[in-house]
Design a protein around this motif. Sequence first.
Motif, short mmCIF file in Angstrom:
data_model
loop_
_atom_site.label_atom_id
_atom_site.label_comp_id
_atom_site.label_asym_id
_atom_site.label_seq_id
_atom_site.Cartn_x
_atom_site.Cartn_y
_atom_site.Cartn_z
N ILE A 134 0.76 -1.30 0.20
CA ILE A 134 -0.16 -0.09 0.02
C ILE A 134 0.83 1.17 -0.15
O ILE A 134 1.89 1.26 0.71
CB ILE A 134 -0.83 -0.12 1.19
CG1 ILE A 134 -1.85 -1.11 1.17
CG2 ILE A 134 -1.81 1.27 1.31
CD1 ILE A 134 -3.02 -1.46 2.32
N VAL A 135 0.45 2.42 -0.80
CA VAL A 135 1.28 3.67 -0.96
C VAL A 135 0.40 4.64 -1.15
O VAL A 135 -0.97 4.50 -1.22
CB VAL A 135 2.11 3.47 -2.28
CG1 VAL A 135 3.28 2.44 -2.12
CG2 VAL A 135 1.50 3.13 -3.42
N ARG B 159 -4.77 6.58 -1.16
CA ARG B 159 -4.30 5.21 -0.94
C ARG B 159 -4.41 4.19 -1.99
O ARG B 159 -5.56 4.12 -2.54
CB ARG B 159 -4.51 4.73 0.36
CG ARG B 159 -4.00 5.35 1.70
CD ARG B 159 -4.31 4.44 2.84
NE ARG B 159 -3.81 5.19 4.10
CZ ARG B 159 -4.56 5.67 4.74
NH1 ARG B 159 -5.92 5.97 4.49
NH2 ARG B 159 -4.20 6.17 6.12
N GLY B 160 -3.61 3.30 -2.47
CA GLY B 160 -3.67 2.21 -3.44
C GLY B 160 -2.43 1.35 -3.53
O GLY B 160 -1.68 1.38 -2.65
N VAL B 161 -2.57 0.55 -4.55
CA VAL B 161 -1.58 -0.29 -4.83
C VAL B 161 -0.98 -0.18 -6.23
O VAL B 161 -1.82 0.24 -7.11
CB VAL B 161 -1.74 -1.76 -4.46
CG1 VAL B 161 -2.13 -1.93 -3.16
CG2 VAL B 161 -2.94 -2.19 -5.18
N HIS C 163 -2.11 -9.62 -9.54
CA HIS C 163 -0.76 -9.46 -9.20
C HIS C 163 -0.27 -8.10 -8.76
O HIS C 163 -0.50 -7.25 -9.82
CB HIS C 163 0.07 -10.22 -10.11
CG HIS C 163 0.02 -11.52 -10.24
ND1 HIS C 163 -1.03 -12.11 -11.17
CD2 HIS C 163 0.63 -12.65 -9.54
CE1 HIS C 163 -1.06 -13.50 -10.91
NE2 HIS C 163 0.10 -13.75 -9.82
N ILE C 164 0.00 -7.55 -7.86
CA ILE C 164 0.46 -6.30 -7.61
C ILE C 164 2.00 -6.30 -6.79
O ILE C 164 2.31 -7.38 -6.46
CB ILE C 164 -0.58 -5.83 -6.25
CG1 ILE C 164 -0.35 -6.50 -5.22
CG2 ILE C 164 -1.88 -5.69 -6.92
CD1 ILE C 164 -1.10 -6.08 -4.01
N ALA C 165 2.54 -4.98 -6.81
CA ALA C 165 4.05 -4.86 -6.64
C ALA C 165 4.02 -5.07 -4.92
O ALA C 165 3.05 -4.41 -4.37
CB ALA C 165 4.34 -3.64 -6.87
N LEU C 166 4.90 -5.93 -4.37
CA LEU C 166 4.95 -6.24 -2.92
C LEU C 166 5.63 -4.85 -2.30
O LEU C 166 5.19 -4.66 -1.35
CB LEU C 166 5.67 -7.36 -2.76
CG LEU C 166 6.08 -7.84 -1.52
CD1 LEU C 166 4.74 -8.09 -0.62
CD2 LEU C 166 6.98 -9.01 -1.30
N GLU C 167 6.45 -4.25 -2.94
CA GLU C 167 7.01 -2.99 -2.37
C GLU C 167 6.55 -1.81 -3.27
O GLU C 167 7.23 -1.29 -4.13
CB GLU C 167 8.67 -3.24 -2.58
CG GLU C 167 9.23 -4.41 -1.67
CD GLU C 167 9.17 -4.30 -0.22
OE1 GLU C 167 8.99 -2.95 0.32
OE2 GLU C 167 9.23 -5.31 0.51
N LYS D 147 6.53 1.34 -2.62
CA LYS D 147 7.23 2.53 -2.31
C LYS D 147 8.45 2.68 -3.43
O LYS D 147 8.77 3.61 -3.71
CB LYS D 147 7.72 2.84 -0.94
CG LYS D 147 6.37 3.08 -0.16
CD LYS D 147 6.82 3.57 1.64
CE LYS D 147 5.78 3.62 2.23
NZ LYS D 147 6.07 3.98 3.68
N LYS D 148 8.72 1.50 -4.09
CA LYS D 148 9.75 1.34 -4.83
C LYS D 148 9.38 1.45 -6.27
O LYS D 148 10.31 1.45 -7.14
CB LYS D 148 10.66 0.13 -4.82
CG LYS D 148 11.40 -0.19 -3.18
CD LYS D 148 12.16 -1.22 -3.10
CE LYS D 148 12.73 -1.26 -1.84
NZ LYS D 148 13.34 -2.54 -1.61
#
Length: 466
Positions: free
Chosen positions: A328-329, A411-413, A451-455, A457-458
């Motif tokens: 989550i970012v 907020r989102g992914v 499928h979403i990015a695990l990190e 913030k990167k």
Amino acid sequence: MTVKSGKQPSKKNIVKYKRHRHVNIGLIFFGTIFIYLCIYGVRYFTTEKVSLYEVVAGSVTQNNTYQALAIRKEVVVTAAQNGYINYFPKETEKISPKSLIYSLDSTGDFYHSLVKNADKTSIFQKDNKKELNDMLLSFQKSYSEQEFYQVYQMKDDIQAKMIQMLTFPDKSNVQNNTAQVQGVVPVYGQGTGVIVYSIDNMEDKTSATILESDFQKELYSKVNLKGKEKIVAGEPVYKLVTDDNWELMIPAKEELYQSLKKETYLQIRFLIDGKKAWGQVKFQTINHNRYLVLSFNNSMSRYAKERFLDVELFIDTIRGLKVANSCIVEKDFFVVPEQYITKGGSSNGEGILAEITNESGKKEVKFLPVTVYKNENKQCYIASEDLQSGMLIYNQSEQDTYQLKTKRKLRGVYSMNKGYAVFRLVEILFKGQDYTILSLNTEYGVNLYDHIALEGKKIKEGQFNQ
């Protein structure tokens, strides 16, 4: 005889042909593939890869048993003079100014005459013995080694009960004798409320003045006022709870806050007797500590002598999409009034009419496609690579302009389903230490097995997955 036939060929007649170099197409093809693989291999081992997380279904079932602190309107009543005291009302009984609360024997003659003339076996009569056994059995069921202080409170309770049984086995006779014996003063109630025969120095506490240390039960102490035969003027004799409205306070961690922040009322169960009640929900922050405050307008007298109560909160199990917290970012979005959103372009999609500078340096109004991620109170959160702060946009119907400047976070992914990063909104239902439960069917959100990015913030918008 040997005959020679013909002449030797002359070297001058030999013509040399130029040898042409043939292009090996197969070698060039496989060479190109080799070079590509080398470049790809270097990039593969030197470029940071996007770790993926698969969205799965999840639920949260919390441990809903908590220790709560009771806050009431309480008044401590003190004795007006010295003497031997005899109480009449039972604890948690409701009294009024007309109720006879206790008698004071200033000389002790009446008290000692009761002791001398009382039936020496009265304490051990059938009814009294059963009452004492019930007290001990109840203590045995609720005893915990972690709360050893209860042993001393039980000792005081037994002692007070035995003094009561010894000094006035018949309450009506004591009342009659009180009026006839010189030196005995009857004392009546000083208000209306529920009587309690213990104090704990927390009578003046309110939900606004509570301290973090007040919730440490191992530091808690309670004085049983019925354990004393003789009192001195000015000493506490009983406590009066004057209002049926009362509160329970529970230290609230983030998980509990997320579960109940939208609730107005909550049903609970008191573990001491299994009774249920509905309380009004609010959260209060004191000295950077958040507390759940449950307000009640009934059940006060049942638990008036208890400062700490173990309760079970009836919280629904939360179900949704489970993702790791690291996914989550937050992302900035331009916020514009909804009347500036229009439709156009070849696909007749949503967009804005924006003033831009063309290649020749001249300004012109052009339709720019945008994605409206959220519409909240007629304010649209929009995103596009072409948007810039300070850009003018037009409302064609009203001939009005608006300058892009206000930004807010959502907020989102980052979804990687298409091979590159696409921001998707999330609505958080519950956030734990490692995982978060998201709402299902969020517009521009994620779905099960995405499928979403695990990190998160990167990752940057549009970044390709290597």
